[in-house]
Design a protein around this motif. Structure first.
Motif, PDB file in Angstrom:
ATOM      1  N   PRO A 138       0.821  -1.200   0.000  1.00 13.48           N
ATOM      2  CA  PRO A 138       0.000   0.000   0.000  1.00 13.48           C
ATOM      3  C   PRO A 138       0.860   1.257   0.000  1.00 13.48           C
ATOM      4  N   GLU A 143      -4.609   2.841   4.073  1.00 15.81           N
ATOM      5  CA  GLU A 143      -5.082   1.659   3.352  1.00 15.81           C
ATOM      6  C   GLU A 143      -5.061   0.443   4.288  1.00 15.81           C
ATOM      7  N   CYS A 144      -4.009   0.381   5.129  1.00 14.37           N
ATOM      8  CA  CYS A 144      -3.904  -0.741   6.074  1.00 14.37           C
ATOM      9  C   CYS A 144      -4.975  -0.656   7.166  1.00 14.37           C
ATOM     10  N   CYS A 147      -7.934  -2.465   6.056  1.00 20.10           N
ATOM     11  CA  CYS A 147      -7.712  -3.815   5.530  1.00 20.10           C
ATOM     12  C   CYS A 147      -8.099  -4.877   6.567  1.00 20.10           C
ATOM     13  N   PHE A 149      -7.041  -7.789   6.775  1.00 24.49           N
ATOM     14  CA  PHE A 149      -5.899  -8.634   7.157  1.00 24.49           C
ATOM     15  C   PHE A 149      -4.922  -7.919   8.088  1.00 24.49           C
ATOM     16  N   SER A 150      -5.246  -6.689   8.451  1.00 22.97           N
ATOM     17  CA  SER A 150      -4.265  -5.878   9.190  1.00 22.97           C
ATOM     18  C   SER A 150      -3.879  -6.482  10.544  1.00 22.97           C
ATOM     19  N   CYS A 153      -1.244  -9.056   9.380  1.00 22.18           N
ATOM     20  CA  CYS A 153      -0.277  -8.745   8.326  1.00 22.18           C
ATOM     21  C   CYS A 153       1.035  -8.216   8.888  1.00 22.18           C
ATOM     22  N   ASN A 155       3.295  -6.734   7.141  1.00 26.27           N
ATOM     23  CA  ASN A 155       3.708  -5.553   6.379  1.00 26.27           C
ATOM     24  C   ASN A 155       2.851  -4.326   6.629  1.00 26.27           C
ATOM     25  N   LYS A 156       1.992  -4.415   7.628  1.00 21.76           N
ATOM     26  CA  LYS A 156       1.077  -3.299   7.913  1.00 21.76           C
ATOM     27  C   LYS A 156       1.867  -1.999   8.116  1.00 21.76           C
TER      28      LYS A 156
HETATM   29  S1  SF4 Z   1      -2.443  -4.567   6.232  1.00 18.22           S
HETATM   30 FE1  SF4 Z   1      -1.047  -5.768   4.970  1.00 18.22          FE
HETATM   31  S2  SF4 Z   1      -2.368  -6.728   3.404  1.00 18.22           S
HETATM   32 FE2  SF4 Z   1      -3.524  -5.049   4.349  1.00 18.22          FE
HETATM   33  S3  SF4 Z   1      -3.190  -3.287   3.005  1.00 18.22           S
HETATM   34 FE3  SF4 Z   1      -1.668  -3.193   4.661  1.00 18.22          FE
HETATM   35  S4  SF4 Z   1       0.148  -4.241   3.836  1.00 18.22           S
HETATM   36 FE4  SF4 Z   1      -1.588  -4.811   2.507  1.00 18.22          FE
END
Ligand code: SF4
Length: 158
Positions: A138, A143-144, A147, A149-150, A153, A155-156
Motif C-alpha cells: 500500500p 489503506e492498512c 484492511c 488482514f491488518s 499482516c 507488512n502493515k
Molecule cells: S495490512 Fe497488509 S495486506 Fe492489508 S493493506 Fe496493509 S500491507 Fe496490505
C-alpha cells in the motif's frame, strides 16, 4: 470464513446497497449496467501499459453516460475523499464519460457528489509512471487501517 471477519457494519451496508442498486434495470429513464469492465492502453514511450478498471454502475440514456461509484465511509468527515474523486475522474477517462456520481454510504446518511472533470491522458500517464517508481502497495498507511488482514499482516504500515 466468518462474515463478521470480512465486513464491518459500514462496508456491509455499502455492499448491500450495491447489490440492491444492481437489481434495477432502469433508473429515471437511464439503463442500468453494473460491474462494467473497462480497458485502455497508454504509451509510456519505452512500453505500452494496459489500464483496467471496473465501474460499479453505468447509467446510460441515449448518448449520455454516467459512471456511478459506491463507497462506504465511517463518517462524514473529509468527504469526498481525494483518492475516490481521482478514481472516478480516471474512470471517466477510461469509459469515455463526461459525468460521474460518487455515492457514499455512511452510518448517518447517504450522500453523493458529482464529478465532471475526467483526467486527461497526460495525467494518467504521469500517475502510472509515479506508481511504477514508488514502492509497492500500500502507498498510504490508511489503506492498512481499512484492511481486514491488518491484524495478522506483517507488512502493515503504521
Ligand atoms: S495490512 Fe497488509 S495486506 Fe492489508 S493493506 Fe496493509 S500491507 Fe496490505
Amino acid at each position: 470464513m466468518a462474515i463478521a471477519e470480512v465486513y464491518n457494519p459500514s462496508t456491509l451496508m455499502g455492499e448491500l446497497i450495491h447489490m440492491g442498486l444492481e437489481t434495477f434495470n432502469e433508473i429515471e429513464g437511464y439503463k442500468v449496467t453494473s460491474e462494467v469492465e473497462g480497458e485502455k492502453e497508454v504509451n509510456l514511450g519505452e512500453k505500452v501499459v494496459k489500464i483496467k478498471g471496473r465501474a460499479d454502475i453505468i447509467l446510460q440514456k441515449d448518448e449520455e453516460k454516467i459512471i456511478v461509484e459506491i463507497k462506504s465511509a465511517r463518517g462524514d468527515k473529509g468527504l469526498p475523499h481525494r483518492h475516490h474523486l481521482m478514481q472516478l475522474q480516471a474512470y471517466l477517462w477510461l469509459f469515455g464519460a463526461k459525468k460521474g456520481i460518487l455515492f457514499y454510504v455512511t452510518p448517518e446518511r447517504f450522500t453523493e457528489f458529482t464529478v465532471d472533470k475526467p483526467l486527461d491522458e497526460a495525467t494518467i500517464i504521469k500517475l502510472v509512471q509515479e506508481n511504477i517508481s514508488l514502492s509497492p502497495s500500500p502507498r498510504f498507511a490508511w489503506e492498512c487501517e481499512y484492511c481486514v488482514f491488518s491484524i495478522v499482516c506483517p507488512n502493515k504500515k503504521k
